[in-house]
Design a protein around this motif. Structure first.
Motif, PDB file in Angstrom:
ATOM      1  N   ALA A 208       0.836  -1.202   0.000  1.00 47.34           N
ATOM      2  CA  ALA A 208       0.000   0.000   0.000  1.00 47.34           C
ATOM      3  C   ALA A 208       0.870   1.251   0.000  1.00 47.34           C
ATOM      4  O   ALA A 208       0.564   2.242  -0.670  1.00 47.34           O
ATOM      5  N   LEU A 209       1.995   1.181   0.733  1.00 49.09           N
ATOM      6  CA  LEU A 209       2.906   2.327   0.787  1.00 49.09           C
ATOM      7  C   LEU A 209       3.482   2.628  -0.581  1.00 49.09           C
ATOM      8  O   LEU A 209       3.577   3.785  -0.999  1.00 49.09           O
ATOM      9  N   ILE A 210       3.870   1.565  -1.268  1.00 44.78           N
ATOM     10  CA  ILE A 210       4.447   1.747  -2.600  1.00 44.78           C
ATOM     11  C   ILE A 210       3.428   2.389  -3.532  1.00 44.78           C
ATOM     12  O   ILE A 210       3.740   3.242  -4.346  1.00 44.78           O
ATOM     13  N   ASP A 211       2.154   1.993  -3.337  1.00 45.12           N
ATOM     14  CA  ASP A 211       1.094   2.591  -4.149  1.00 45.12           C
ATOM     15  C   ASP A 211       0.724   3.994  -3.705  1.00 45.12           C
ATOM     16  O   ASP A 211      -0.218   4.582  -4.230  1.00 45.12           O
ATOM     17  N   GLY A 212       1.412   4.489  -2.672  1.00 49.22           N
ATOM     18  CA  GLY A 212       1.184   5.863  -2.255  1.00 49.22           C
ATOM     19  C   GLY A 212       0.005   6.067  -1.326  1.00 49.22           C
ATOM     20  O   GLY A 212      -0.554   7.154  -1.250  1.00 49.22           O
ATOM     21  N   ALA A 213      -0.403   4.997  -0.597  1.00 48.07           N
ATOM     22  CA  ALA A 213      -1.532   5.146   0.322  1.00 48.07           C
ATOM     23  C   ALA A 213      -1.098   5.926   1.558  1.00 48.07           C
ATOM     24  O   ALA A 213       0.009   5.759   2.049  1.00 48.07           O
ATOM     25  N   THR A 214      -1.984   6.776   2.052  1.00 44.80           N
ATOM     26  CA  THR A 214      -1.678   7.484   3.296  1.00 44.80           C
ATOM     27  C   THR A 214      -1.944   6.541   4.467  1.00 44.80           C
ATOM     28  O   THR A 214      -2.543   5.481   4.309  1.00 44.80           O
ATOM     29  N   ARG A 215      -1.501   6.964   5.667  1.00 45.55           N
ATOM     30  CA  ARG A 215      -1.703   6.133   6.856  1.00 45.55           C
ATOM     31  C   ARG A 215      -3.186   5.903   7.102  1.00 45.55           C
ATOM     32  O   ARG A 215      -3.607   4.814   7.442  1.00 45.55           O
ATOM     33  N   LEU A 216      -3.954   6.971   6.905  1.00 45.22           N
ATOM     34  CA  LEU A 216      -5.397   6.868   7.146  1.00 45.22           C
ATOM     35  C   LEU A 216      -6.041   5.875   6.174  1.00 45.22           C
ATOM     36  O   LEU A 216      -6.893   5.077   6.552  1.00 45.22           O
ATOM     37  N   GLN A 217      -5.563   5.918   4.920  1.00 40.38           N
ATOM     38  CA  GLN A 217      -6.110   4.976   3.936  1.00 40.38           C
ATOM     39  C   GLN A 217      -5.753   3.534   4.291  1.00 40.38           C
ATOM     40  O   GLN A 217      -6.532   2.624   4.079  1.00 40.38           O
ATOM     41  N   ARG A 218      -4.549   3.372   4.854  1.00 36.99           N
ATOM     42  CA  ARG A 218      -4.147   2.013   5.231  1.00 36.99           C
ATOM     43  C   ARG A 218      -5.005   1.511   6.399  1.00 36.99           C
ATOM     44  O   ARG A 218      -5.332   0.339   6.473  1.00 36.99           O
ATOM     45  N   VAL A 219      -5.344   2.420   7.306  1.00 36.36           N
ATOM     46  CA  VAL A 219      -6.252   2.021   8.396  1.00 36.36           C
ATOM     47  C   VAL A 219      -7.582   1.579   7.806  1.00 36.36           C
ATOM     48  O   VAL A 219      -8.115   0.522   8.131  1.00 36.36           O
ATOM     49  N   ARG A 220      -8.070   2.380   6.892  1.00 33.02           N
ATOM     50  CA  ARG A 220      -9.390   2.156   6.331  1.00 33.02           C
ATOM     51  C   ARG A 220      -9.459   0.862   5.518  1.00 33.02           C
ATOM     52  O   ARG A 220     -10.421   0.107   5.609  1.00 33.02           O
TER      53      ARG A 220
ATOM     54  N   PHE B   3       8.712   3.935   8.587  1.00 29.92           N
ATOM     55  CA  PHE B   3       8.543   4.369   7.207  1.00 29.92           C
ATOM     56  C   PHE B   3       9.146   5.746   7.058  1.00 29.92           C
ATOM     57  O   PHE B   3       8.777   6.661   7.793  1.00 29.92           O
ATOM     58  N   ARG B   4      10.066   5.880   6.123  1.00 35.27           N
ATOM     59  CA  ARG B   4      10.576   7.211   5.859  1.00 35.27           C
ATOM     60  C   ARG B   4       9.629   7.900   4.880  1.00 35.27           C
ATOM     61  O   ARG B   4       8.624   7.327   4.489  1.00 35.27           O
ATOM     62  N   ASN B   5       9.972   9.090   4.496  1.00 39.44           N
ATOM     63  CA  ASN B   5       9.191   9.843   3.512  1.00 39.44           C
ATOM     64  C   ASN B   5       7.718   9.966   3.908  1.00 39.44           C
ATOM     65  O   ASN B   5       6.826   9.714   3.114  1.00 39.44           O
ATOM     66  N   GLN B   6       7.476  10.260   5.192  1.00 39.36           N
ATOM     67  CA  GLN B   6       6.089  10.460   5.571  1.00 39.36           C
ATOM     68  C   GLN B   6       5.562  11.701   4.873  1.00 39.36           C
ATOM     69  O   GLN B   6       6.224  12.725   4.842  1.00 39.36           O
ATOM     70  N   THR B   7       4.365  11.599   4.347  1.00 36.10           N
ATOM     71  CA  THR B   7       3.777  12.769   3.714  1.00 36.10           C
ATOM     72  C   THR B   7       3.250  13.701   4.785  1.00 36.10           C
ATOM     73  O   THR B   7       3.151  13.322   5.948  1.00 36.10           O
ATOM     74  N   LYS B   8       2.887  14.885   4.363  1.00 29.74           N
ATOM     75  CA  LYS B   8       2.404  15.879   5.303  1.00 29.74           C
ATOM     76  C   LYS B   8       1.112  15.415   5.971  1.00 29.74           C
ATOM     77  O   LYS B   8       0.937  15.511   7.185  1.00 29.74           O
ATOM     78  N   SER B   9       0.203  14.840   5.165  1.00 34.60           N
ATOM     79  CA  SER B   9      -1.080  14.410   5.724  1.00 34.60           C
ATOM     80  C   SER B   9      -0.867  13.294   6.749  1.00 34.60           C
ATOM     81  O   SER B   9      -1.586  13.200   7.733  1.00 34.60           O
ATOM     82  N   ASP B  10       0.135  12.438   6.509  1.00 36.04           N
ATOM     83  CA  ASP B  10       0.434  11.393   7.480  1.00 36.04           C
ATOM     84  C   ASP B  10       0.887  11.979   8.800  1.00 36.04           C
ATOM     85  O   ASP B  10       0.500  11.516   9.868  1.00 36.04           O
ATOM     86  N   LYS B  11       1.716  13.008   8.694  1.00 36.58           N
ATOM     87  CA  LYS B  11       2.225  13.636   9.920  1.00 36.58           C
ATOM     88  C   LYS B  11       1.093  14.246  10.710  1.00 36.58           C
ATOM     89  O   LYS B  11       1.023  14.098  11.932  1.00 36.58           O
ATOM     90  N   VAL B  12       0.196  14.916  10.005  1.00 32.58           N
ATOM     91  CA  VAL B  12      -0.970  15.507  10.678  1.00 32.58           C
ATOM     92  C   VAL B  12      -1.784  14.404  11.343  1.00 32.58           C
ATOM     93  O   VAL B  12      -2.159  14.491  12.515  1.00 32.58           O
ATOM     94  N   PHE B  13      -2.027  13.335  10.589  1.00 28.21           N
ATOM     95  CA  PHE B  13      -2.830  12.231  11.105  1.00 28.21           C
ATOM     96  C   PHE B  13      -2.200  11.642  12.360  1.00 28.21           C
ATOM     97  O   PHE B  13      -2.867  11.454  13.374  1.00 28.21           O
ATOM     98  N   LEU B  14      -0.886  11.377  12.296  1.00 28.15           N
ATOM     99  CA  LEU B  14      -0.224  10.767  13.446  1.00 28.15           C
ATOM    100  C   LEU B  14      -0.223  11.694  14.657  1.00 28.15           C
ATOM    101  O   LEU B  14      -0.316  11.239  15.795  1.00 28.15           O
ATOM    102  N   THR B  15      -0.128  12.993  14.402  1.00 30.07           N
ATOM    103  CA  THR B  15      -0.180  13.946  15.517  1.00 30.07           C
ATOM    104  C   THR B  15      -1.545  13.912  16.176  1.00 30.07           C
ATOM    105  O   THR B  15      -1.650  13.890  17.405  1.00 30.07           O
ATOM    106  N   VAL B  16      -2.586  13.880  15.350  1.00 31.76           N
ATOM    107  CA  VAL B  16      -3.939  13.812  15.893  1.00 31.76           C
ATOM    108  C   VAL B  16      -4.110  12.545  16.722  1.00 31.76           C
ATOM    109  O   VAL B  16      -4.643  12.572  17.844  1.00 31.76           O
ATOM    110  N   VAL B  17      -3.623  11.411  16.199  1.00 33.84           N
ATOM    111  CA  VAL B  17      -3.698  10.140  16.924  1.00 33.84           C
ATOM    112  C   VAL B  17      -3.032  10.267  18.284  1.00 33.84           C
ATOM    113  O   VAL B  17      -3.585   9.880  19.317  1.00 33.84           O
TER     114      VAL B  17
END
Lengths: 315, 296
Positions: A208-220, B3-17
């Motif tokens: 999923a990471l390789i496909d560019g999924a965000t953390r939230l999408q991976r949860v979902r 995981f390296r290369n966390q995107t911005k939205s991931d960082k926001v999400f993890l902070t909220v968590v």
């Protein structure tokens, strides 16, 4: 064909032999089986007093039959609608709040980085589960006390006056009951989901990471489907228990001011049968039987529904 | 896993968590700390709501009163008795039944298992159980708190699942060839290999006994037989310790003022045994819940 017949007849002939060979196991089971027959099936047989007018001197078997009179008496009592309403409101409210919160908690915890902090949160949130209902209710009374509790201290700090007594307002009863349960059981109830989440195939996350999924999408799309079977089983059990509200806690939290909001079937059974001077065993047995039967039906329906929808049930 | 290369939205999400979990953590922890601090404060400070986080006017008067109340000691001793002997009976009965029912070579094991499982979903209720206890002459005796509930079917399923899944079947074959009886196999092989599940059972049953109050309330009338929880209920729910049970007259006078702090001290004292044992059994506890989650 002939060979098969021989095997079958051998199986039949040797059933007695096979049982004899395991005689020690039957001997060991004697006490547990006797226990369950006496202490679980005995009271079930005693349910016939729901259809009788129980008289202490005549005993269970010689008391006169009255058919469904006891049930009728309960259904036509002025308390019946209040008690039913309270039971349904408190149990549904409980289910709607305490079922999803542990799942959300487990999902969030699974996302979190930092092993030590994570472990610490888990350990601390289990602890309230071990608090007995007596101490828990004592704790609620103390903490929400308008003079000496946290609530009192905070209220005074913000407004400078002494806050109103929370326990005098019956309509707040259900909120106190449900949210204190969230405080007490979320950590414990989440264990089972946390365990299920550790079994997620990590390659799914990598892909999923390789496909560019965000953390939230991976949860979902990965975590949620993983715990869905566990969640559906827990839901069946919860629905099957919906009428068995934490009776001990409700009984302890009751006072004269909130009784119109806090009297539920099980506390009423206790009062009619044992606590009041009436000791109407037949009526209270009828009420409790009504409760058990509804519960049993709900369980069967929930199980059937879950099997239809997700293919997994508890039986 | 990192995981390296966390995107911005991931960082926001993890902070909220992180914020949500920390908030929940504080909500759970704060009342515990508050109770502890209040129990070490003076009666006056507690009564006027001065305690917020740390003890105010550090004092041990709450604990002194609690330990000077004879009924607390009676309750403590009784609860210990019910917990130790009740748990002993529970574990012996549950392990015996679980072992027998895990033996698939015993004709009728499914039928007997159903006999147990059915009681999980349907029961006779408190009134008919009460009548049974009365009939058996157990009312107002210690037996009423030890024998009913000797087997919790859920725990039986957990134990049976454990024995069936974690003790290799080859052991039974080998033992049988060596002439070991079914009884000997249970004592010499199954029990020593079931230490983990026995720890889980001890924990589940032990906590249940230590915390239970309802059965004692309906079956026991004699105050000498009361478990701690019943005395706790009387003190925590009603407004004070009965002054006649406190021997020290000076104590009696201070009771009214100290009502709040006594309750906090009592809550702490009643939790001590559980909190002492908790760290040692925590890993078994999680394990037990997990075994239970396997479909039985």
């Amino acid at each position: 064909m002939a060979k098969h017949d021989v095997v079958v007849s051998q199986g039949k002939r040797t059933l007695k032999k096979r049982m004899l060979a395991r005689w020690q196991l039957y001997l060991l089971l004697l006490i547990p089986v006797a226990y369950i027959l006496i202490f679980a099936y005995g009271p079930m047989a005693g349910l016939i007093i729901a259809f009788k007018k129980y008289n202490v001197r005549l005993g269970i078997f010689d008391s006169p039959w009255v058919g469904f009179d006891n049930f009728r008496k309960f259904f036509s009592s002025y308390k019946f609608p209040i008690i039913m309403k309270n039971t349904i409101v408190i149990s549904l409210y409980s289910l709607v709040v305490t079922f999803p919160i542990p799942i959300i908690f487990a999902l969030l915890l699974n996302c979190m980085n930092g092993r030590i902090y994570k472990k610490m949160i888990q350990t601390v949130t289990y602890i309230p589960y071990f608090i007995s209902s007596v101490v828990m209710v004592g704790l609620i009374f103390q903490i929400l006390d308008n003079r000496s509790g946290i609530y009192g201290a905070v209220y005074k700090m913000l407004t400078g006056t002494i806050g109103p007594n929370i326990f005098a307002d019956g309509s707040l009863f259900k909120h106190i009951y449900v949210w204190s349960a969230v405080w007490q059981t979320t950590g414990y109830s989440a264990i089972i989901y946390i365990a299920a989440l550790t079994n997620v195939d990590q390659s799914l996350h990598e892909a999923a990471l390789i496909d560019g999924a965000t953390r939230l999408q991976r949860v979902r799309y990965i975590d949620v489907p993983t715990i869905l079977p566990t969640a559906s089983i827990m839901l069946i059990l919860a629905v099957g228990n919906i009428m068995n509200i934490g009776f001990e806690k409700v009984l302890l939290m009751q006072n004269n001011l909130n009784l119109n909001y806090s009297e539920i079937i099980s506390t009423y059974v206790y009062k009619v049968g044992l606590a009041s001077g009436l000791n109407d065993f037949s009526l209270s047995t009828a009420i409790s039987m009504f409760n058990s039967v509804i519960n049993f039906i709900l369980l069967i329906v929930a199980n059937w529904g879950s099997k239809k929808l997700s293919g997994s049930g508890i039986f | 896993m990192k995981f390296r290369n966390q995107t911005k939205s991931d960082k926001v999400f993890l902070t909220v968590v992180m914020i949500i979990l920390t908030a929940f953590f504080i909500v759970v922890l704060y009342p515990c700390i508050f109770v502890l601090s209040a129990s070490f404060s003076s009666g006056a400070a507690v009564q006027s709501g001065k305690v917020v986080l740390l003890p105010v006017d550090f004092s041990l008067e709450g604990y002194k009163t609690v330990f000077n109340t004879p009924s607390i000691w009676t309750g403590f001793a009784n609860s210990l008795f019910y917990t130790v002997f009740g748990t002993l009976i529970n574990v012996a009965m549950t392990m015996t039944a679980a072992y027998c029912l895990s033996r698939k070579d015993m004709p009728g094991h499914n039928g007997i298992m159903f006999l147990f499982t059915f009681t999980m979903f349907f029961n006779g209720g408190i009134i008919t159980t009460y009548l049974l206890i009365q009939k058996l002459g157990m009312l107002n005796t210690r037996w009423a708190l030890l024998i009913p509930g000797a087997i919790t079917v859920y725990n039986l399923i957990v134990a049976r699942t454990f024995i069936a899944n974690s003790i290799p079947h080859e052991l039974l074959e080998a033992a049988t060839i060596d002439g070991c009886s079914d009884f000997g196999y249970f004592i010499k092989i199954v029990l020593p290999l079931s230490k983990a599940i026995i720890a889980v059972l001890v924990l589940f049953y032990g906590v249940k006994h230590w915390n239970s109050y309802f059965n004692a309330m309906i079956y026991i009338h004699d105050k000498d037989l009361y478990p701690l929880t019943l005395f706790l209920r009387d003190i925590l729910m009603a407004d004070q310790i009965d002054p006649s049970t406190v021997s020290d007259p000076e104590m009696q006078a201070r009771l009214a003022e100290a009502a709040g702090v006594i309750k906090y001290a009592l809550i702490v004292v009643s939790m001590v045994p559980v909190l002492i044992i908790y760290p040692f059994i925590q890993k078994y506890f999680v394990k037990g819940v997990m075994i239970g989650s396997i479909k039985g």
